[in-house]
Design a protein around this motif. Structure first.
Motif, PDB file in Angstrom:
ATOM      1  N   THR A  29      12.226   4.092   7.237  1.00  0.00           N
ATOM      2  CA  THR A  29      12.689   2.968   6.426  1.00  0.00           C
ATOM      3  C   THR A  29      14.204   2.876   6.560  1.00  0.00           C
ATOM      4  O   THR A  29      14.866   3.861   6.915  1.00  0.00           O
ATOM      5  N   SER A  57      10.362  -2.349   6.826  1.00  0.00           N
ATOM      6  CA  SER A  57      10.871  -2.840   5.551  1.00  0.00           C
ATOM      7  C   SER A  57       9.989  -2.472   4.370  1.00  0.00           C
ATOM      8  O   SER A  57      10.317  -2.797   3.234  1.00  0.00           O
ATOM      9  N   ASP A  58       8.855  -1.809   4.604  1.00  0.00           N
ATOM     10  CA  ASP A  58       8.009  -1.407   3.480  1.00  0.00           C
ATOM     11  C   ASP A  58       7.418  -0.035   3.733  1.00  0.00           C
ATOM     12  O   ASP A  58       7.714   0.622   4.723  1.00  0.00           O
ATOM     13  N   ALA A 175      10.334  -2.108  -2.491  1.00  0.00           N
ATOM     14  CA  ALA A 175      11.514  -2.654  -1.822  1.00  0.00           C
ATOM     15  C   ALA A 175      12.166  -3.791  -2.617  1.00  0.00           C
ATOM     16  O   ALA A 175      13.346  -4.096  -2.411  1.00  0.00           O
ATOM     17  N   TYR A 193      15.905   2.831  -1.432  1.00  0.00           N
ATOM     18  CA  TYR A 193      16.135   1.418  -1.730  1.00  0.00           C
ATOM     19  C   TYR A 193      17.342   1.232  -2.658  1.00  0.00           C
ATOM     20  O   TYR A 193      18.045   0.219  -2.576  1.00  0.00           O
TER      21      TYR A 193
END
Length: 259
Positions: A29, A57-58, A175, A193
């Protein structure tokens, strides 16, 4: 949906040894996991292992990509999350080494301490079972809520037995949680994050997970690959002194080496 972003082009071939280097694809990530893997890549290259780094992104896609053979390894998740993914999605993947721990924090732009949260305050938590449960366990450790007996780590809002201040819980994709802070009273956010959003995990939280929580991150590979030589080289490179020092110097306690 998946979003592959190559983290960096390979360095020039370094002599005869590099000409025979093995190349692997590792999913991470953005933020700390990507940054640490870049350092691992530096350490691994002289050992004959070239690492291509791909950012996701996840939290869902990297395990699917690994299971499907689009990646050789990933480094972004803790063991409770991996165990839950394997149980739910029947992935044939396995953890092979521990990496770092990122204590989860609760952040707020409305108050400066957790005790200032008013009755009925809205708290955003991750919507996946393991990280959502992780957030609720932090609140339970604080005494803000009480959970049903024997629920273990797979805690959901349905397992709240007592909620004295009638907190309202909003479950969002992990996210997206940093973006929710303006709309809620507080949000429990994974450190990767939080750092990506410019939050301060060391001094900017109103509540923080204890260092002994069972959420150490790990490297995962396909089960069939676990004994391959490149796996050993990847682990040795990650568990090296240069990588440990990089983590200590760069994150100053927001990320803790756990090997």
């Amino acid at each position: 949906m998946k979003r592959f972003v190559a983290a960096a082009a390979f360095a020039a071939v370094l002599g005869a040894t590099s000409a025979f280097a093995e190349t692997i694809k590792v999913g991470v990530t953005p933020g700390e996991h990507a940054q640490i893997m870049e350092k691992v890549k530096e350490v691994a290259q002289p050992k004959g292992l070239d690492i291509e780094i791909f950012e996701f992104s996840d939290y869902v896609v990297p395990n699917q990509a690994l299971n499907d053979g689009e990646l050789d390894a990933n480094s972004f998740q803790h063991k409770p999350y991996l165990d839950n993914q394997i149980a739910d999605r029947k992935f044939d993947i396995i953890d092979v080494a521990y990496t770092v721990n990122f204590p989860m924090g609760v952040y707020s732009k409305k108050v400066t301490s957790f005790d200032e949260l008013a009755e009925g305050a809205t708290i955003a938590i991750p919507n996946d079972p393991t990280n959502g449960g992780r957030a609720l366990l932090i609140l339970a450790d604080k005494g803000a809520i009480k959970l049903k007996e024997g629920v273990g780590l797979k805690v959901t809002v349905n397992d709240i037995a007592e909620n004295p201040k009638n907190f309202k819980f909003v479950e969002l994709d992990a996210a997206q949680l940093p973006r929710s802070i303006d709309d809620v009273d507080a949000a429990a956010i994974n450190t990767n994050y939080a750092l990506e959003a410019g939050l301060d995990p060391m001094n900017g939280t109103i509540l923080k997970e204890g260092e002994k929580a069972p959420y150490i991150n790990l490297i995962a590979v396909r089960t069939a690959d676990k004994d391959k030589p490149w796996v050993k080289t990847l682990i040795e490179s990650y568990h090296s002194d240069p990588v440990k020092q990089f983590i200590l110097d760069k994150y100053k306690g927001a990320a803790v080496p756990s090997w």
